[in-house]
Design a protein around this motif. Structure first.
Motif, PDB file in Angstrom:
ATOM      1  N   ASP A  84       0.861  -1.185   0.000  1.00 46.08           N
ATOM      2  CA  ASP A  84       0.000   0.000   0.000  1.00 46.08           C
ATOM      3  C   ASP A  84       0.896   1.233   0.000  1.00 46.08           C
ATOM      4  OD1 ASP A  84      -1.978   1.886   0.301  1.00 46.08           O
ATOM      5  OD2 ASP A  84      -2.293   1.497   2.433  1.00 46.08           O
ATOM      6  N   THR A  85       1.398   1.594  -1.173  1.00 44.34           N
ATOM      7  CA  THR A  85       2.353   2.697  -1.288  1.00 44.34           C
ATOM      8  C   THR A  85       1.951   3.632  -2.429  1.00 44.34           C
ATOM      9  OG1 THR A  85       3.776   1.529  -2.872  1.00 44.34           O
ATOM     10  CG2 THR A  85       4.205   1.165  -0.510  1.00 44.34           C
ATOM     11  N   ASP A  86       2.485   4.850  -2.379  1.00 47.18           N
ATOM     12  CA  ASP A  86       2.236   5.790  -3.469  1.00 47.18           C
ATOM     13  C   ASP A  86       2.876   5.317  -4.770  1.00 47.18           C
ATOM     14  OD1 ASP A  86       0.547   7.622  -2.342  1.00 47.18           O
ATOM     15  OD2 ASP A  86       2.083   9.122  -1.912  1.00 47.18           O
ATOM     16  N   ALA A  89       0.261   3.209  -6.259  1.00 47.02           N
ATOM     17  CA  ALA A  89      -0.856   4.070  -6.655  1.00 47.02           C
ATOM     18  C   ALA A  89      -0.519   4.851  -7.923  1.00 47.02           C
ATOM     19  CB  ALA A  89      -1.211   5.017  -5.522  1.00 47.02           C
ATOM     20  N   LYS A 109     -14.018  -1.324   0.364  1.00 48.38           N
ATOM     21  CA  LYS A 109     -12.874  -0.945   1.194  1.00 48.38           C
ATOM     22  C   LYS A 109     -12.669  -1.812   2.430  1.00 48.38           C
ATOM     23  CE  LYS A 109     -15.711   2.701   3.263  1.00 48.38           C
ATOM     24  NZ  LYS A 109     -15.846   4.160   3.449  1.00 48.38           N
ATOM     25  N   ARG A 114      -6.511  -8.773   3.004  1.00 49.19           N
ATOM     26  CA  ARG A 114      -5.772  -7.509   3.015  1.00 49.19           C
ATOM     27  C   ARG A 114      -5.520  -6.994   1.606  1.00 49.19           C
ATOM     28  NH1 ARG A 114       0.330  -6.516   5.261  1.00 49.19           N
ATOM     29  NH2 ARG A 114       0.783  -7.396   3.210  1.00 49.19           N
ATOM     30  N   ASP A 115      -5.192  -7.882   0.660  1.00 50.41           N
ATOM     31  CA  ASP A 115      -4.955  -7.440  -0.715  1.00 50.41           C
ATOM     32  C   ASP A 115      -6.167  -6.706  -1.275  1.00 50.41           C
ATOM     33  OD1 ASP A 115      -2.424  -8.495  -0.698  1.00 50.41           O
ATOM     34  OD2 ASP A 115      -2.836 -10.120  -2.119  1.00 50.41           O
ATOM     35  N   GLU A 117      -8.499  -4.991   0.458  1.00 49.43           N
ATOM     36  CA  GLU A 117      -8.585  -3.682   1.107  1.00 49.43           C
ATOM     37  C   GLU A 117      -7.538  -2.729   0.545  1.00 49.43           C
ATOM     38  OE1 GLU A 117      -8.414  -3.982   5.339  1.00 49.43           O
ATOM     39  OE2 GLU A 117     -10.510  -4.638   5.491  1.00 49.43           O
ATOM     40  N   TYR A 118      -6.320  -3.226   0.366  1.00 45.40           N
ATOM     41  CA  TYR A 118      -5.263  -2.379  -0.186  1.00 45.40           C
ATOM     42  C   TYR A 118      -5.583  -1.968  -1.620  1.00 45.40           C
ATOM     43  CZ  TYR A 118      -1.988  -3.011   3.718  1.00 45.40           C
ATOM     44  OH  TYR A 118      -1.358  -2.988   4.940  1.00 45.40           O
ATOM     45  N   LYS A 121      -7.960   0.958  -1.547  1.00 43.25           N
ATOM     46  CA  LYS A 121      -7.274   2.191  -1.152  1.00 43.25           C
ATOM     47  C   LYS A 121      -6.369   2.695  -2.271  1.00 43.25           C
ATOM     48  CE  LYS A 121      -5.364   2.318   2.894  1.00 43.25           C
ATOM     49  NZ  LYS A 121      -4.537   1.892   4.050  1.00 43.25           N
ATOM     50  N   LEU A 122      -5.660   1.780  -2.906  1.00 44.33           N
ATOM     51  CA  LEU A 122      -4.740   2.171  -3.969  1.00 44.33           C
ATOM     52  C   LEU A 122      -5.461   2.774  -5.169  1.00 44.33           C
ATOM     53  CD1 LEU A 122      -2.416  -0.943  -3.782  1.00 44.33           C
ATOM     54  CD2 LEU A 122      -1.647   1.418  -3.461  1.00 44.33           C
ATOM     55  N   ARG A 125      -6.656   6.250  -4.299  1.00 40.24           N
ATOM     56  CA  ARG A 125      -5.514   7.161  -4.348  1.00 40.24           C
ATOM     57  C   ARG A 125      -5.101   7.410  -5.792  1.00 40.24           C
ATOM     58  NH1 ARG A 125      -2.697  11.381  -2.390  1.00 40.24           N
ATOM     59  NH2 ARG A 125      -0.441  11.045  -2.346  1.00 40.24           N
TER      60      ARG A 125
END
Length: 230
Positions: A84-86, A89, A109, A114-115, A117-118, A121-122, A125
């Motif tokens: 989960d990083t910029d 994204a 969301k 976890r993948d 959910e991430y 979010k990604l 973003r």
């Protein structure tokens, strides 16, 4: 100008199952559709090694997209370890800038994975970054409609706010395509995915006033709407 839709799934098969009937419908209506898998989902087989299953999953994802008339992209992130990083994204934002979609679809969301959910979010973003002025080889792009697909693994707090009717031709195109994915047939852990999502479409269709429908949560609030298209 043709509509454009990009569906981002954490693993190959996620969007095929949850949004696949809707994507088939949009293709039949003339839209340009791209399915993007952030990982191959290579760790999801109880007997095959990740390397073996990755080869199979890539072939299945490509075959599904081809069968419904969509494009297919698989990124090189590791199943179960999606960061989960910029940086990721921005990778997704570049796809949005390239494809210029008016509609983006991804996971809800909240999920038991976890993948998933991430991924949600990604993509959210990435939607912001794609519209942001910055040094980039591709023009900025604002996504008009952002949808979360209904997934039995992502149901915590999920409340439909949009229904897409699924006509027979889209449904049967989806069934014909999805049955060639081993996990969708229940051959990995035994869950009857195709039966579940077929029944879910029938139930959502009852609520929406159609023979079949797919449900989505979107950004326009709690009022339930019926979408003929994106």
């Amino acid at each position: 100008m043709n509509r454009s839709i990009v569906a981002f799934g954490a693993h190959i098969g996620d969007m095929d199952l949850t949004a696949g009937p809707t994507l088939a419908k949009f293709v039949l209506e003339g839209a340009n559709v791209t399915i993007v898998a952030l990982t191959a989902g290579e760790r999801g087989h109880p007997r095959l090694s990740p390397a073996e299953y990755k080869v199979q999953k890539l072939a299945e994802g490509e075959a599904f997209a081809t069968a419904i008339g969509a494009d297919f992209l698989a990124l090189e992130h590791s199943d179960g370890f999606l960061p989960d990083t910029d940086e990721v994204a921005l990778e997704l934002a570049s796809i949005i800038r390239d494809k210029q979609p008016d509609t983006v679809i991804t996971h809800w969301k909240h999920s038991i994975h976890r993948d998933h959910e991430y991924a949600a979010k990604l993509v959210e973003r990435a939607r912001f970054l794609a519209a942001l002025p910055m040094e980039h080889e591709l023009p900025r792009h604002s996504v008009r409609t952002f949808l979360h697909a209904e997934n039995w693994e992502d149901m915590e707090g999920f409340e439909p706010s949009s229904y897409v009717p699924i006509p027979d031709d889209a449904f049967y195109r989806w069934v014909s395509a999805i049955r060639h994915q081993a996990f969708a047939r229940g051959e990995t852990y035994g869950f009857r995915y195709i039966d579940y999502y077929t029944a879910l479409m029938t139930m959502r269709g009852c609520l929406a006033g159609y023979p079949r429908a797919c449900a989505f949560a979107d950004r326009r609030g709690p009022e339930v709407t019926k979408l003929a298209g994106p």
